[in-house]
Each structure stands twice: as structure tokens, then as C-alpha cells.
Design a protein around this motif. Structure first.
Motif, PDB file in Angstrom:
ATOM      1  N   LEU A 113      43.249  -0.608   1.521  1.00 20.35           N
ATOM      2  CA  LEU A 113      44.462  -0.685   0.711  1.00 20.35           C
ATOM      3  C   LEU A 113      44.144  -0.427  -0.758  1.00 20.35           C
ATOM      4  O   LEU A 113      44.813   0.376  -1.417  1.00 20.35           O
ATOM      5  N   ASP A 114      43.114  -1.073  -1.279  1.00 18.48           N
ATOM      6  CA  ASP A 114      42.748  -0.882  -2.681  1.00 18.48           C
ATOM      7  C   ASP A 114      42.322   0.559  -2.963  1.00 18.48           C
ATOM      8  O   ASP A 114      42.643   1.122  -4.014  1.00 18.48           O
ATOM      9  N   PHE A 115      41.623   1.190  -2.009  1.00 17.97           N
ATOM     10  CA  PHE A 115      41.196   2.580  -2.167  1.00 17.97           C
ATOM     11  C   PHE A 115      42.409   3.503  -2.217  1.00 17.97           C
ATOM     12  O   PHE A 115      42.497   4.395  -3.068  1.00 17.97           O
ATOM     13  N   ILE A 116      43.372   3.296  -1.318  1.00 20.03           N
ATOM     14  CA  ILE A 116      44.583   4.120  -1.304  1.00 20.03           C
ATOM     15  C   ILE A 116      45.376   3.939  -2.591  1.00 20.03           C
ATOM     16  O   ILE A 116      45.848   4.912  -3.183  1.00 20.03           O
ATOM     17  N   VAL A 117      45.531   2.704  -3.032  1.00 17.98           N
ATOM     18  CA  VAL A 117      46.251   2.448  -4.282  1.00 17.98           C
ATOM     19  C   VAL A 117      45.572   3.184  -5.431  1.00 17.98           C
ATOM     20  O   VAL A 117      46.224   3.859  -6.241  1.00 17.98           O
ATOM     21  N   MET A 118      44.243   3.099  -5.506  1.00 18.82           N
ATOM     22  CA  MET A 118      43.498   3.778  -6.565  1.00 18.82           C
ATOM     23  C   MET A 118      43.720   5.293  -6.491  1.00 18.82           C
ATOM     24  O   MET A 118      44.023   5.937  -7.502  1.00 18.82           O
ATOM     25  N   CYS A 119      43.615   5.864  -5.291  1.00 13.00           N
ATOM     26  CA  CYS A 119      43.783   7.318  -5.132  1.00 13.00           C
ATOM     27  C   CYS A 119      45.211   7.758  -5.415  1.00 13.00           C
ATOM     28  O   CYS A 119      45.433   8.758  -6.096  1.00 13.00           O
ATOM     29  N   ARG A 120      46.179   7.029  -4.883  1.00  8.00           N
ATOM     30  CA  ARG A 120      47.578   7.387  -5.101  1.00  8.00           C
ATOM     31  C   ARG A 120      47.974   7.281  -6.563  1.00  8.00           C
ATOM     32  O   ARG A 120      48.910   7.932  -7.002  1.00  8.00           O
ATOM     33  N   ASN A 121      47.256   6.472  -7.316  1.00 12.20           N
ATOM     34  CA  ASN A 121      47.513   6.343  -8.750  1.00 12.20           C
ATOM     35  C   ASN A 121      46.697   7.332  -9.575  1.00 12.20           C
ATOM     36  O   ASN A 121      46.617   7.208 -10.792  1.00 12.20           O
ATOM     37  N   GLY A 122      46.050   8.306  -8.910  1.00  4.96           N
ATOM     38  CA  GLY A 122      45.334   9.366  -9.611  1.00  4.96           C
ATOM     39  C   GLY A 122      43.856   9.122  -9.807  1.00  4.96           C
ATOM     40  O   GLY A 122      43.178   9.945 -10.415  1.00  4.96           O
ATOM     41  N   GLY A 123      43.332   8.011  -9.283  1.00  7.11           N
ATOM     42  CA  GLY A 123      41.902   7.744  -9.394  1.00  7.11           C
ATOM     43  C   GLY A 123      41.114   8.631  -8.445  1.00  7.11           C
ATOM     44  O   GLY A 123      41.534   8.871  -7.324  1.00  7.11           O
ATOM     45  N   SER A 124      39.982   9.137  -8.902  1.00  8.91           N
ATOM     46  CA  SER A 124      39.165  10.011  -8.059  1.00  8.91           C
ATOM     47  C   SER A 124      37.978   9.238  -7.499  1.00  8.91           C
ATOM     48  O   SER A 124      37.745   8.090  -7.853  1.00  8.91           O
ATOM     49  N   ASN A 161      55.527   3.180   1.857  1.00  6.13           N
ATOM     50  CA  ASN A 161      56.569   2.402   1.178  1.00  6.13           C
ATOM     51  C   ASN A 161      56.092   0.978   0.950  1.00  6.13           C
ATOM     52  O   ASN A 161      56.342   0.391  -0.104  1.00  6.13           O
ATOM     53  N   TYR A 162      55.388   0.416   1.930  1.00  2.00           N
ATOM     54  CA  TYR A 162      54.821  -0.928   1.759  1.00  2.00           C
ATOM     55  C   TYR A 162      53.756  -0.929   0.663  1.00  2.00           C
ATOM     56  O   TYR A 162      53.682  -1.864  -0.135  1.00  2.00           O
ATOM     57  N   VAL A 163      52.917   0.128   0.630  1.00  2.00           N
ATOM     58  CA  VAL A 163      51.895   0.248  -0.408  1.00  2.00           C
ATOM     59  C   VAL A 163      52.569   0.280  -1.779  1.00  2.00           C
ATOM     60  O   VAL A 163      52.163  -0.428  -2.712  1.00  2.00           O
ATOM     61  N   GLN A 164      53.616   1.091  -1.902  1.00  2.00           N
ATOM     62  CA  GLN A 164      54.314   1.204  -3.180  1.00  2.00           C
ATOM     63  C   GLN A 164      54.927  -0.131  -3.588  1.00  2.00           C
ATOM     64  O   GLN A 164      54.842  -0.534  -4.747  1.00  2.00           O
ATOM     65  N   ASP A 165      55.524  -0.841  -2.626  1.00  2.00           N
ATOM     66  CA  ASP A 165      56.080  -2.168  -2.927  1.00  2.00           C
ATOM     67  C   ASP A 165      54.988  -3.127  -3.387  1.00  2.00           C
ATOM     68  O   ASP A 165      55.196  -3.933  -4.299  1.00  2.00           O
ATOM     69  N   PHE A 166      53.804  -3.022  -2.775  1.00  2.00           N
ATOM     70  CA  PHE A 166      52.672  -3.858  -3.181  1.00  2.00           C
ATOM     71  C   PHE A 166      52.235  -3.526  -4.610  1.00  2.00           C
ATOM     72  O   PHE A 166      52.056  -4.411  -5.445  1.00  2.00           O
ATOM     73  N   VAL A 167      52.089  -2.226  -4.911  1.00  2.00           N
ATOM     74  CA  VAL A 167      51.663  -1.783  -6.236  1.00  2.00           C
ATOM     75  C   VAL A 167      52.656  -2.260  -7.300  1.00  2.00           C
ATOM     76  O   VAL A 167      52.263  -2.695  -8.381  1.00  2.00           O
ATOM     77  N   GLU A 168      53.946  -2.188  -6.991  1.00  2.00           N
ATOM     78  CA  GLU A 168      54.983  -2.568  -7.950  1.00  2.00           C
ATOM     79  C   GLU A 168      55.202  -4.078  -8.011  1.00  2.00           C
ATOM     80  O   GLU A 168      56.043  -4.547  -8.777  1.00  2.00           O
ATOM     81  N   GLY A 169      54.454  -4.834  -7.206  1.00  5.69           N
ATOM     82  CA  GLY A 169      54.581  -6.282  -7.237  1.00  5.69           C
ATOM     83  C   GLY A 169      55.796  -6.823  -6.503  1.00  5.69           C
ATOM     84  O   GLY A 169      56.147  -7.995  -6.632  1.00  5.69           O
ATOM     85  N   LYS A 170      56.450  -5.973  -5.691  1.00  4.77           N
ATOM     86  CA  LYS A 170      57.634  -6.402  -4.943  1.00  4.77           C
ATOM     87  C   LYS A 170      57.272  -7.237  -3.725  1.00  4.77           C
ATOM     88  O   LYS A 170      58.081  -8.033  -3.261  1.00  4.77           O
ATOM     89  N   ASN A 210      49.606 -10.372   1.301  1.00  2.00           N
ATOM     90  CA  ASN A 210      49.850 -10.968   2.629  1.00  2.00           C
ATOM     91  C   ASN A 210      51.101 -10.378   3.276  1.00  2.00           C
ATOM     92  O   ASN A 210      51.106 -10.096   4.476  1.00  2.00           O
ATOM     93  N   ALA A 211      52.157 -10.187   2.490  1.00  2.00           N
ATOM     94  CA  ALA A 211      53.383  -9.587   3.036  1.00  2.00           C
ATOM     95  C   ALA A 211      53.111  -8.146   3.485  1.00  2.00           C
ATOM     96  O   ALA A 211      53.621  -7.714   4.527  1.00  2.00           O
ATOM     97  N   PHE A 212      52.302  -7.412   2.695  1.00  2.96           N
ATOM     98  CA  PHE A 212      51.941  -6.053   3.102  1.00  2.96           C
ATOM     99  C   PHE A 212      51.324  -6.061   4.496  1.00  2.96           C
ATOM    100  O   PHE A 212      51.704  -5.287   5.367  1.00  2.96           O
ATOM    101  N   TRP A 213      50.346  -6.963   4.711  1.00  7.69           N
ATOM    102  CA  TRP A 213      49.641  -6.989   6.001  1.00  7.69           C
ATOM    103  C   TRP A 213      50.562  -7.414   7.134  1.00  7.69           C
ATOM    104  O   TRP A 213      50.437  -6.903   8.248  1.00  7.69           O
ATOM    105  N   GLU A 214      51.505  -8.282   6.885  1.00 10.80           N
ATOM    106  CA  GLU A 214      52.465  -8.678   7.925  1.00 10.80           C
ATOM    107  C   GLU A 214      53.325  -7.496   8.339  1.00 10.80           C
ATOM    108  O   GLU A 214      53.577  -7.279   9.520  1.00 10.80           O
ATOM    109  N   LEU A 215      53.762  -6.703   7.379  1.00 13.93           N
ATOM    110  CA  LEU A 215      54.583  -5.527   7.675  1.00 13.93           C
ATOM    111  C   LEU A 215      53.762  -4.411   8.325  1.00 13.93           C
ATOM    112  O   LEU A 215      54.207  -3.766   9.269  1.00 13.93           O
ATOM    113  N   ALA A 216      52.554  -4.176   7.835  1.00 18.58           N
ATOM    114  CA  ALA A 216      51.731  -3.047   8.286  1.00 18.58           C
ATOM    115  C   ALA A 216      51.167  -3.238   9.683  1.00 18.58           C
ATOM    116  O   ALA A 216      50.919  -2.264  10.389  1.00 18.58           O
ATOM    117  N   ARG A 217      50.968  -4.447  10.121  1.00 18.65           N
ATOM    118  CA  ARG A 217      50.280  -4.654  11.399  1.00 18.65           C
ATOM    119  C   ARG A 217      51.083  -4.213  12.615  1.00 18.65           C
ATOM    120  O   ARG A 217      50.547  -4.061  13.691  1.00 18.65           O
TER     121      ARG A 217
END
Length: 159
Positions: free
Chosen positions: A83-94, A111-120, A124-131
């Protein structure tokens, strides 16, 4: 997930055109594992991705033997590190990997990743939705050295 180095894999790319020579293109938006050329070992996933195109739906098939000389990052499953790697990459990190393999953040997961990044939602909620999402897979090639491991086999039309 077994180590993919020195194993021959059949991999698939779904899109709107036949691609015999994949190349890394810098696009408007970064992807899960940054800019690269993306494949999957799941033909049905490549077909789903191809069918999202209105004009034409094509799956290109390759064989790939990944050299031990490549810098490879593998994510066995969705995890906090993934999750942290995807967030970093999606935010332009190489990153410095030639190739990255792991689960795909499809549209719903993203969409769940974006909600996580935006603090929505919380982590834990991300993992409940993603599983509850079906298994996905992607393998992304980020350098010319990685692309050199590919051998084009064929392409087929879905429509």
C-alpha cells in the motif's frame, strides 16, 4: 508467490492494439508501480482490461525469463508495504527497480487507496474494504533491461 527470477512465465497485456515491442512511456498519470509497461500472469484479467476499450480489444501474449541480473521487487500479497509503495508511486515517487510484481490496485481498490491518501478512511478501514476483492496480479517492466527479457508470442482480438 515463488521467486520469479530465472523462471519462464507466460504473461499477458490487455489493450486496444497489438503490441509486439513494448516500450515504457511517460504518461499523464503514474500507475501503481510508477511508469512502466504492465502485464499479468492472469489471461482473464488481461481480457477484462482489454474489454474496457471501446474501439478494439486485444490481448498480447509474451514469454518472459527474468534475469537474475535485474533488480526485482515482489509483493506476495496486499500488505502495508505494498500500500505504501503504491501511494508513493501514484503520487509521482520513483524507484530503482527494473521490474515490480504484485497485486493490482484495480479501479475499486484504487478508490480505496485514494480515500486512504486523502485521510477519508484509516489504514484499517482500507484493509477491511480491500480484503473482499478478487485476486489480481501485475508485473511491471521499468527499464530497457527488463523489457529485453520478453519474447513476443502472439496477439488475439476479443472484438
Amino acid at each position: 508467490m515463488e521467486n520469479i527470477t530465472n523462471n519462464t512465465l507466460t504473461i499477458y497485456h490487455g489493450g486496444d492494439e497489438f503490441i509486439t515491442n513494448p516500450e515504457i512511456r511517460i504518461g499523464k498519470y503514474t500507475k501503481d508501480f510508477y511508469w512502466g509497461f504492465y502485464f499479468t500472469i492472469l489471461p482473464e484479467q488481461a481480457e477484462r482490461l482489454a474489454l474496457r476499450n471501446i474501439r478494439k480489444s486485444v490481448v498480447s501474449v509474451y514469454n518472459c525469463t527474468i534475469s537474475a541480473q535485474l533488480n526485482v521487487k515482489q509483493f506476495e500479497k496486499m500488505s502495508d508495504e505494498w500500500l505504501d509503495f503504491i501511494v508513493m508511486c501514484r503520487n509521482g515517487g520513483s524507484h530503482g527497480y527494473d521490474l515490480v510484481e504484485g497485486p493490482m490496485a484495480d479501479d475499486t481498490i484504487y478508490n480505496y487507496v485514494q480515500d486512504f491518501v486523502e485521510g477519508k478512511i484509516s489504514r484499517n478501514a482500507f484493509w477491511e474494504l480491500a480484503r473482499f476483492r478478487y485476486p489480481t496480479h501485475q508485473i511491471s517492466f521499468h527499464t530497457a533491461r527488463a523489457l529485453a527479457c520478453l519474447t513476443y508470442e502472439r496477439s488475439y482480438n476479443l472484438r
